[in-house]
Write a protein that holds these residues in place. Structure first.
Motif, mmCIF file in Angstrom:
data_model
loop_
_atom_site.group_PDB
_atom_site.id
_atom_site.type_symbol
_atom_site.label_atom_id
_atom_site.label_comp_id
_atom_site.label_asym_id
_atom_site.label_seq_id
_atom_site.Cartn_x
_atom_site.Cartn_y
_atom_site.Cartn_z
ATOM 1 N N UNK A 75 -4.885 21.927 22.595
ATOM 2 C CA UNK A 75 -6.330 22.103 22.490
ATOM 3 C C UNK A 75 -6.779 23.537 22.781
ATOM 4 N N UNK A 76 -5.866 24.355 23.264
ATOM 5 C CA UNK A 76 -6.202 25.741 23.603
ATOM 6 C C UNK A 76 -6.614 26.515 22.361
ATOM 7 N N UNK A 77 -7.556 27.409 22.527
ATOM 8 C CA UNK A 77 -8.024 28.255 21.430
ATOM 9 C C UNK A 77 -7.140 29.497 21.268
ATOM 10 N N UNK A 78 -6.346 29.784 22.295
ATOM 11 C CA UNK A 78 -5.456 30.941 22.218
ATOM 12 C C UNK A 78 -4.405 30.696 21.138
ATOM 13 N N UNK A 79 -3.859 31.752 20.608
ATOM 14 C CA UNK A 79 -2.834 31.617 19.581
ATOM 15 C C UNK A 79 -1.521 31.102 20.121
ATOM 16 N N UNK A 80 -1.327 31.290 21.434
ATOM 17 C CA UNK A 80 -0.082 30.828 22.064
ATOM 18 C C UNK A 80 -0.343 30.491 23.525
ATOM 19 N N UNK A 81 0.472 29.572 24.027
ATOM 20 C CA UNK A 81 0.404 29.163 25.423
ATOM 21 C C UNK A 81 1.826 29.149 25.970
ATOM 22 N N UNK A 82 2.014 29.790 27.113
ATOM 23 C CA UNK A 82 3.295 29.768 27.798
ATOM 24 C C UNK A 82 3.256 28.648 28.842
ATOM 25 N N UNK A 83 4.311 27.843 28.875
ATOM 26 C CA UNK A 83 4.362 26.691 29.771
ATOM 27 C C UNK A 83 5.613 26.786 30.640
ATOM 28 N N UNK A 84 5.423 26.695 31.948
ATOM 29 C CA UNK A 84 6.538 26.707 32.894
ATOM 30 C C UNK A 84 7.163 25.316 32.898
ATOM 31 N N UNK A 85 8.236 25.164 32.149
ATOM 32 C CA UNK A 85 9.000 23.932 31.946
ATOM 33 C C UNK A 85 8.280 22.974 31.002
ATOM 34 N N UNK A 86 9.082 22.311 30.174
ATOM 35 C CA UNK A 86 8.564 21.317 29.249
ATOM 36 C C UNK A 86 8.975 19.910 29.661
ATOM 37 N N UNK A 87 8.577 18.947 28.859
ATOM 38 C CA UNK A 87 8.884 17.550 29.160
ATOM 39 C C UNK A 87 10.393 17.309 29.197
ATOM 40 N N UNK A 88 11.147 18.057 28.420
ATOM 41 C CA UNK A 88 12.595 17.872 28.342
ATOM 42 C C UNK A 88 13.293 18.178 29.662
ATOM 43 N N UNK A 89 12.687 19.049 30.465
ATOM 44 C CA UNK A 89 13.273 19.379 31.770
ATOM 45 C C UNK A 89 13.388 18.141 32.655
ATOM 46 N N UNK A 90 12.460 17.200 32.493
ATOM 47 C CA UNK A 90 12.499 15.968 33.298
ATOM 48 C C UNK A 90 13.790 15.208 33.013
ATOM 49 N N UNK A 91 14.131 15.059 31.738
ATOM 50 C CA UNK A 91 15.364 14.361 31.378
ATOM 51 C C UNK A 91 16.589 15.098 31.896
ATOM 52 N N UNK A 92 16.557 16.429 31.815
ATOM 53 C CA UNK A 92 17.688 17.222 32.292
ATOM 54 C C UNK A 92 17.935 16.974 33.785
ATOM 55 N N UNK A 93 16.871 16.949 34.566
ATOM 56 C CA UNK A 93 17.020 16.700 36.000
ATOM 57 C C UNK A 93 17.487 15.265 36.269
ATOM 58 N N UNK A 94 16.996 14.325 35.491
ATOM 59 C CA UNK A 94 17.432 12.930 35.658
ATOM 60 C C UNK A 94 18.924 12.802 35.330
ATOM 61 N N UNK A 95 19.343 13.444 34.260
ATOM 62 C CA UNK A 95 20.767 13.431 33.906
ATOM 63 C C UNK A 95 21.593 14.110 34.989
ATOM 64 N N UNK A 96 21.098 15.208 35.518
ATOM 65 C CA UNK A 96 21.784 15.904 36.606
ATOM 66 C C UNK A 96 21.970 14.964 37.803
ATOM 67 N N UNK A 97 20.938 14.192 38.104
ATOM 68 C CA UNK A 97 20.984 13.279 39.249
ATOM 69 C C UNK A 97 21.759 12.000 38.935
ATOM 70 N N UNK A 98 22.108 11.793 37.664
ATOM 71 C CA UNK A 98 22.825 10.572 37.286
ATOM 72 C C UNK A 98 21.939 9.341 37.338
#
Length: 183
Positions: A75-98
């Motif tokens: 929804x941002x009007x800016x041409x780009x938005x930088x995001x500190x971590x995405x949704x995929x990081x959640x899965x990576x941490x879950x996989x790391x934790x087993x």
């Protein structure tokens, strides 16, 4: 306007927050990391490390917050938005934790598509543990590999940001974005 969603990721303590702060100072729209907020809220309820106590609950809270960030970026009007971590990081941490997770976790990751994934590699010289970051450097290195593997499994090409001063890292990222045809 189709806002470009750019993720900055990597293991803990790689300088993501510092890079985002510099991008923000230069005028870019940035969405901060939210896992510290989830951790601090749990600590107020007497749970020292929610991820270690109940990784699925922690991850559900985090995934929902990151999904909301994704929707906000669209929804941002800016041409780009930088995001500190995405949704995929959640899965990576879950996989790391087993720890297993429900199918809706993967569905959210399939739905939330980012335009560029910048990865900051482990860097022992700047790594610091603190109240919310409980991992040691060796664990951070392993997490980094899980993060890379997760994004690659979802079809992303990763752009590794070289180690160096924050300003040089930001310059690298901005130059990359300027030279890419998709921009």
């Amino acid at each position: 306007m189709n806002t470009k969603k750019i993720v900055i990721t990597g293991g803990p303590g790689t300088g993501k927050s510092s890079v985002l702060q510099e991008l923000s100072l230069r005028g870019d729209t940035c969405f901060p990391e939210i896992s510290r907020q989830v951790t601090l809220e749990a600590q107020k309820q007497g749970i020292a490390q929610l991820f270690l106590t109940d990784p699925l609950l922690f991850s559900k809270k985090l995934l929902e917050s990151r999904r909301q960030q994704y929707a906000g970026a669209e929804k941002e009007k800016a041409g780009r938005v930088f995001i500190d971590r995405g949704v995929h990081d959640v899965l990576a941490y879950m996989d790391y934790a087993g720890t297993s997770y429900p199918p809706d976790f993967t569905e959210i990751c399939k739905h939330c598509r980012y335009d560029v994934i910048f990865v900051l590699p482990p860097w022992e010289d700047i790594y610091v543990s603190d109240n919310e970051r409980y991992e040691n450097f060796q664990q951070a290195e392993v997490i980094h590999h899980f993060i890379k593997s997760t994004y690659i499994a979802y079809g992303y090409e990763l752009v590794e940001v070289p180690i160096g001063p924050v300003s040089a890292r930001v310059d690298f990222m901005l130059k990359y974005l300027e030279t890419e045809k998709q921009w």
